[in-house]
Design a protein around this motif. Structure first.
Motif, PDB file in Angstrom:
ATOM      1  N   TYR A   1     -62.043  58.838  47.023  1.00  0.00           N
ATOM      2  CA  TYR A   1     -61.335  58.629  46.044  1.00  0.00           C
ATOM      3  C   TYR A   1     -60.974  57.594  45.247  1.00  0.00           C
ATOM      4  CZ  TYR A   1     -60.531  54.644  49.971  1.00  0.00           C
ATOM      5  OH  TYR A   1     -60.567  54.160  50.601  1.00  0.00           O
ATOM      6  N   GLU A   2     -60.023  57.793  44.062  1.00  0.00           N
ATOM      7  CA  GLU A   2     -61.177  56.510  43.066  1.00  0.00           C
ATOM      8  C   GLU A   2     -60.511  55.488  43.258  1.00  0.00           C
ATOM      9  OE1 GLU A   2     -59.677  56.232  38.487  1.00  0.00           O
ATOM     10  OE2 GLU A   2     -57.893  56.452  40.301  1.00  0.00           O
ATOM     11  N   THR A   3     -61.315  54.010  43.212  1.00  0.00           N
ATOM     12  CA  THR A   3     -61.030  52.897  43.487  1.00  0.00           C
ATOM     13  C   THR A   3     -60.284  52.425  42.170  1.00  0.00           C
ATOM     14  OG1 THR A   3     -62.759  51.950  42.967  1.00  0.00           O
ATOM     15  CG2 THR A   3     -62.582  52.282  45.469  1.00  0.00           C
ATOM     16  N   ALA A   4     -59.347  52.692  41.179  1.00  0.00           N
ATOM     17  CA  ALA A   4     -58.981  52.060  40.377  1.00  0.00           C
ATOM     18  C   ALA A   4     -58.345  50.824  40.035  1.00  0.00           C
ATOM     19  CB  ALA A   4     -57.377  53.222  39.658  1.00  0.00           C
ATOM     20  N   ILE A   5     -58.176  50.257  40.346  1.00  0.00           N
ATOM     21  CA  ILE A   5     -57.901  49.049  40.924  1.00  0.00           C
ATOM     22  C   ILE A   5     -58.004  48.454  42.253  1.00  0.00           C
ATOM     23  CG2 ILE A   5     -56.319  46.686  40.245  1.00  0.00           C
ATOM     24  CD1 ILE A   5     -54.440  48.877  38.658  1.00  0.00           C
ATOM     25  N   ARG A   6     -58.761  47.372  42.722  1.00  0.00           N
ATOM     26  CA  ARG A   6     -58.551  46.932  44.180  1.00  0.00           C
ATOM     27  C   ARG A   6     -58.312  45.410  44.248  1.00  0.00           C
ATOM     28  NH1 ARG A   6     -64.143  45.859  46.134  1.00  0.00           N
ATOM     29  NH2 ARG A   6     -65.928  46.732  44.683  1.00  0.00           N
ATOM     30  N   TYR A   7     -58.610  44.864  45.615  1.00  0.00           N
ATOM     31  CA  TYR A   7     -58.431  43.930  45.634  1.00  0.00           C
ATOM     32  C   TYR A   7     -59.480  42.472  45.127  1.00  0.00           C
ATOM     33  CZ  TYR A   7     -55.348  39.362  47.559  1.00  0.00           C
ATOM     34  OH  TYR A   7     -54.881  38.265  48.094  1.00  0.00           O
ATOM     35  N   ALA A   8     -60.272  43.061  44.827  1.00  0.00           N
ATOM     36  CA  ALA A   8     -61.110  42.126  45.355  1.00  0.00           C
ATOM     37  C   ALA A   8     -61.975  41.889  43.488  1.00  0.00           C
ATOM     38  CB  ALA A   8     -62.879  43.120  45.784  1.00  0.00           C
TER      39      ALA A   8
ATOM     40  N   ILE B   1     -63.097  33.397  44.898  1.00  0.00           N
ATOM     41  CA  ILE B   1     -64.410  33.466  44.899  1.00  0.00           C
ATOM     42  C   ILE B   1     -64.606  33.740  46.311  1.00  0.00           C
ATOM     43  CG2 ILE B   1     -66.587  32.532  44.632  1.00  0.00           C
ATOM     44  CD1 ILE B   1     -65.999  31.586  42.326  1.00  0.00           C
ATOM     45  N   GLN B   2     -64.388  33.222  47.787  1.00  0.00           N
ATOM     46  CA  GLN B   2     -64.369  32.908  49.105  1.00  0.00           C
ATOM     47  C   GLN B   2     -64.395  34.292  49.545  1.00  0.00           C
ATOM     48  OE1 GLN B   2     -63.429  29.427  50.860  1.00  0.00           O
ATOM     49  NE2 GLN B   2     -65.440  28.031  50.168  1.00  0.00           N
ATOM     50  N   PRO B   3     -63.373  34.723  49.755  1.00  0.00           N
ATOM     51  CA  PRO B   3     -63.089  36.126  50.767  1.00  0.00           C
ATOM     52  C   PRO B   3     -64.394  37.119  49.752  1.00  0.00           C
ATOM     53  CG  PRO B   3     -61.368  34.828  49.736  1.00  0.00           C
ATOM     54  CD  PRO B   3     -61.838  34.546  48.968  1.00  0.00           C
ATOM     55  N   VAL B   4     -64.319  37.222  48.437  1.00  0.00           N
ATOM     56  CA  VAL B   4     -65.693  38.428  48.254  1.00  0.00           C
ATOM     57  C   VAL B   4     -66.880  38.008  48.705  1.00  0.00           C
ATOM     58  CG1 VAL B   4     -66.422  39.131  45.720  1.00  0.00           C
ATOM     59  CG2 VAL B   4     -64.297  38.970  46.119  1.00  0.00           C
ATOM     60  N   ARG B   5     -67.490  36.553  48.978  1.00  0.00           N
ATOM     61  CA  ARG B   5     -68.406  36.224  48.925  1.00  0.00           C
ATOM     62  C   ARG B   5     -68.663  36.093  50.996  1.00  0.00           C
ATOM     63  NH1 ARG B   5     -71.922  34.918  45.528  1.00  0.00           N
ATOM     64  NH2 ARG B   5     -73.152  33.235  46.383  1.00  0.00           N
TER      65      ARG B   5
ATOM     66  N   ARG C   1     -69.085  39.323  39.587  1.00  0.00           N
ATOM     67  CA  ARG C   1     -68.615  40.758  39.366  1.00  0.00           C
ATOM     68  C   ARG C   1     -69.684  42.104  39.343  1.00  0.00           C
ATOM     69  NH1 ARG C   1     -63.009  41.364  37.686  1.00  0.00           N
ATOM     70  NH2 ARG C   1     -63.365  42.479  36.529  1.00  0.00           N
ATOM     71  N   MET C   2     -70.140  42.003  38.484  1.00  0.00           N
ATOM     72  CA  MET C   2     -71.424  42.533  37.831  1.00  0.00           C
ATOM     73  C   MET C   2     -71.597  43.601  39.204  1.00  0.00           C
ATOM     74  SD  MET C   2     -75.148  41.571  36.196  1.00  0.00           S
ATOM     75  CE  MET C   2     -76.236  43.462  35.678  1.00  0.00           C
ATOM     76  N   ILE C   3     -72.371  42.364  40.692  1.00  0.00           N
ATOM     77  CA  ILE C   3     -72.538  43.139  41.631  1.00  0.00           C
ATOM     78  C   ILE C   3     -71.082  43.855  43.070  1.00  0.00           C
ATOM     79  CG2 ILE C   3     -73.177  42.602  44.061  1.00  0.00           C
ATOM     80  CD1 ILE C   3     -74.960  39.947  42.579  1.00  0.00           C
ATOM     81  N   GLU C   4     -69.978  43.030  42.922  1.00  0.00           N
ATOM     82  CA  GLU C   4     -69.035  43.663  44.182  1.00  0.00           C
ATOM     83  C   GLU C   4     -68.801  45.040  43.059  1.00  0.00           C
ATOM     84  OE1 GLU C   4     -66.305  44.062  46.464  1.00  0.00           O
ATOM     85  OE2 GLU C   4     -67.761  42.305  46.401  1.00  0.00           O
TER      86      GLU C   4
END
Length: 699
Positions: free
Chosen positions: A534-541, A582-586, A613-616
């Motif tokens: 499925y497409e991840t058009a907008i996600r919380y990260a 930032i911290q939740p993503v890391r 953002r480039m990585i995630e």
């Protein structure tokens, strides 16, 4: 009397109903000539639902967020990933203007993906008619009518968002029921400014959020928009409007001396009105931050998806590889730390189809599995093009060395030699040496004979990068190796390396994101054994990182009401609030936090967030637009593309790992590439519509 549709492919009860295609298009003129027919449509539950489904049916192909490379939608491909097929200059089928090289050199034209404009305005019209008529439907409850109206309002505003992102400021059409796709001259109006477009989208999304009745929907209706989807799209519009391109250009943030702001000076209406704000307004960052915070504190309870710690290795997953102890995140359980989660699986399973749409707590908006009409342009096709030739894949989608270098080491440091060929990094040299049959277990998850350049990297690296010698799974029952995995190498003359065929990776680096371990192809035309994604058009990260980005730009404090006026936010460059983004993503990624010094320095943190953002968000269509809204594209998209020396054989493996320019992937950037060209036919129909700078129009 012509029927609204001949056939709708899927019923309204299905999860993907709003994205269905219909065999025949609506004859809009006929309905406006015969108001009785229109009234019939909106006094019938079924026909009203069909009208709403049709309004959404244009939100596919060129108007999808994550898709393959067909139909002119190439925005998954920027300076992070590329495609090497479809290029007649290298013996493949296809037109040059549809190749990655043409895309990167600005040599595409107005006919590439032009349907996006026309389809968006068709969808806008259909949604407008629905909004103005659904209240008369006696077969629906008041709650249902309000909810459906909100869904239509979301669709209309989202079409405008997709147009704004791609074409820049567009005309906001009058909300009076006129079919401006048929009678354009009657409503010929100039482009609204970027700010006007963003405010319109945000205001409509706010109203849609009040009308839509649900924060969450059941699995059968998961692709219908929710209140959260409305607020997320509102946040996106405000973040883009706050960014340098639309908000003061070089006065906004810090820019390379090579960056020019001619685009803002040249993009005007015929009366000289500037469509991009030439003056910087810091408060727009605060407005955007508050919009992101509305998602962070809403009733939906969004959080990042995370997989539990895994102690048992199986065919399709290794046991959890513990990130190095950092004395902080490593000592705590989720959500304060990663001690009880598997960072690798937590990231991989978002994209590989392992987790259902309804089970992903960070999925805010998706078109489901129906983001395109043709499977050849779908995420399924992305996977087929990423699979190695030895697994019957097209072996054509690859990653740049620049993207490889962006990923961190597992201790949060830069990879040695990062960007060294581009005079970047810290002056260190790339690691030499290889894993062996004796020592490879010291470098999980590497196999033997793999360059140590790929050792000890962060978990997202291993979930995304198909480096030379990475493990691929084989589940093809016709193979004697079925149920095992093997290392895939890209040396010249090998099964997956350079040959006289066009099916090779130009950089010698592939992509694993979106690939499920159980995906396989029995033949080149087999898509049936690739699990649907499925497409991840907008996600919380994405929302979290944008929140941190917005706060980082502030020098003052602002008091802003929440979207529904129920509370007020104090918005400032508060480091504790920046860490909320930032911290939740890391943590989910298994990567240590930034240092106090990095948080304290606005310019340093800005670059950190851009890299995060480039990585995630790699491969999700975000990088293309991020580079443009930041006005970084002039520098980043012009950098030489590097990769491994793919002309080397296995006997020359040390030379293979020497990073070299990839001459078959030339790249540059000109200011006309900030926005897509508007087709001449549209310029002729709307005599007040101006073309984007750099794209010629001759009458």
């Amino acid at each position: 009397m012509k029927k609204i549709f001949a056939t709708c492919i899927m019923s309204l009860a299905s999860a993907s109903v709003l994205l269905t295609s219909c065999a025949d298009e609506l004859d809009s003129d006929k309905y406006f000539e015969d108001r009785k027919t229109l009234e019939t449509v909106f006094t019938s539950r079924q026909q009203s639902e069909e009208w709403l489904a049709y309004a959404y049916s244009f939100m596919t192909n060129e108007l999808a967020d994550v898709i393959g490379k067909g139909n002119g939608h190439y925005h998954c491909f920027a300076d992070d990933m590329y495609y090497g097929d479809r290029d007649p200059q290298y013996g493949d089928d296809g037109e040059y203007r549809h190749t990655y090289n043409a895309f990167k050199l600005g040599e595409y034209d107005e006919d590439t993906g032009y349907w996006a404009w026309e389809k968006a305005y068709k969808g806008i019209f259909q949604a407008s008619v629905f909004i103005h008529n659904i209240d008369k439907n006696p077969q629906m409850t008041e709650e249902e009518r309000i909810d459906r109206k909100g869904q239509a309002r979301f669709a209309r505003a989202y079409y405008y968002w997709l147009l704004l992102r791609k074409y820049g400021p567009v005309p906001i059409m009058p909300d009076d029921g006129v079919d401006y796709t048929q009678n354009y001259e009657a409503v010929s109006i100039p482009r609204s400014t970027y700010e006007e477009c963003a405010v319109y989208i945000a205001t409509e999304m706010e109203q849609a959020a009040k009308e839509i009745q649900y924060w969450k929907r059941d699995p059968l209706n998961i692709v219908r928009p929710t209140k959260g989807a409305c607020l997320a799209a509102r946040a996106l519009a405000y973040v883009y409007a706050a960014s340098p391109l639309a908000n003061g250009q070089l006065k906004n943030g810090k820019h390379d001396p090579a960056v020019k702001d001619d685009i803002a000076k040249l993009l005007t209406n015929f009366d000289g009105t500037h469509l991009l704000s030439l003056e910087y307004d810091e408060s727009k960052w605060a407005r955007a931050a508050a919009a992101c915070r509305d998602l962070m504190e809403c009733e939906a309870g969004y959080e990042l998806y995370h997989a539990p710690y895994n102690t048992v290795a199986t065919f399709d997953r290794d046991a959890t590889i513990d990130p190095p102890a950092d004395g902080n995140f490593s000592t705590k359980n989720w959500p304060e730390g990663w001690a009880d989660i598997d960072p690798y699986l937590s990231y991989r399973q978002i994209f590989d189809g392992e987790v259902g749409m309804a089970d992903n707590p960070e999925l805010i908006f998706t078109r489901g599995y129906n983001m395109c009409d043709d499977i050849n342009n779908s995420i399924t096709s992305l996977v087929a093009h990423q699979l190695p030739s030895s697994l019957n894949g097209w072996n054509a989608h690859g990653m740049t060395q620049k993207m490889v270098d962006a990923y961190y080491m597992n201790d949060g440091s830069d990879v040695p030699g990062k960007d060294s060929e581009m005079n970047g990094g810290n002056g260190s040299e790339r690691v030499q040496g290889w894993t062996t049959a004796k020592n490879y277990r010291q470098y999980p998850p590497l196999a033997p004979n793999v360059s140590l350049q790929y050792a000890n990297r962060e978990p997202r690296f291993y979930a995304s990068v198909a480096f030379n010698g990475s493990k691929w799974w084989d589940t093809n029952p016709s193979h004697t190796t079925s149920g095992t995995y093997s290392a895939v190498f890209y040396y010249r003359g090998g099964d997956n390396g350079y040959t006289n065929s066009t099916r090779y990776l130009r950089t010698g680096i592939g992509i694993k994101k979106w690939v499920n371990p159980h995906d396989y192809r029995s033949t080149n035309g087999d898509y049936d054994h690739i699990q649907r994604k499925y497409e991840t058009a907008i996600r919380y990260a994405d929302i979290l990182l944008m929140y941190a980005e917005c706060l980082n730009e502030l020098t003052q404090s602002y008091t802003i009401d929440s979207w529904d006026g129920s509370k007020q936010y104090t918005i400032s460059r508060d480091v504790s609030e920046i860490k909320r983004g930032i911290q939740p993503v890391r943590i989910r990624a298994g990567v240590p936090d930034y240092t106090a010094a990095e948080y304290a320095d606005r310019d340093v943190l800005r670059e950190k967030i851009k890299r995060e953002r480039m990585i995630e968000l790699m491969g999700e269509g975000k990088r293309y637009y991020d580079l443009r809204r930041w006005m970084d594209a002039q520098v980043e998209e012009s950098k030489i593309i590097y990769g491994c020396n793919i002309m080397m054989t296995a006997a020359q493996k040390d030379d293979f790992q020497k990073i070299v320019p990839i001459t078959s992937l030339p790249t540059t950037f000109s200011e006309k590439m900030y926005f897509w060209p508007i087709r001449k036919a549209e310029l002729k129909r709307n005599y007040k519509l101006t073309q984007n700078p750099g794209w010629q129009y001759y009458d």
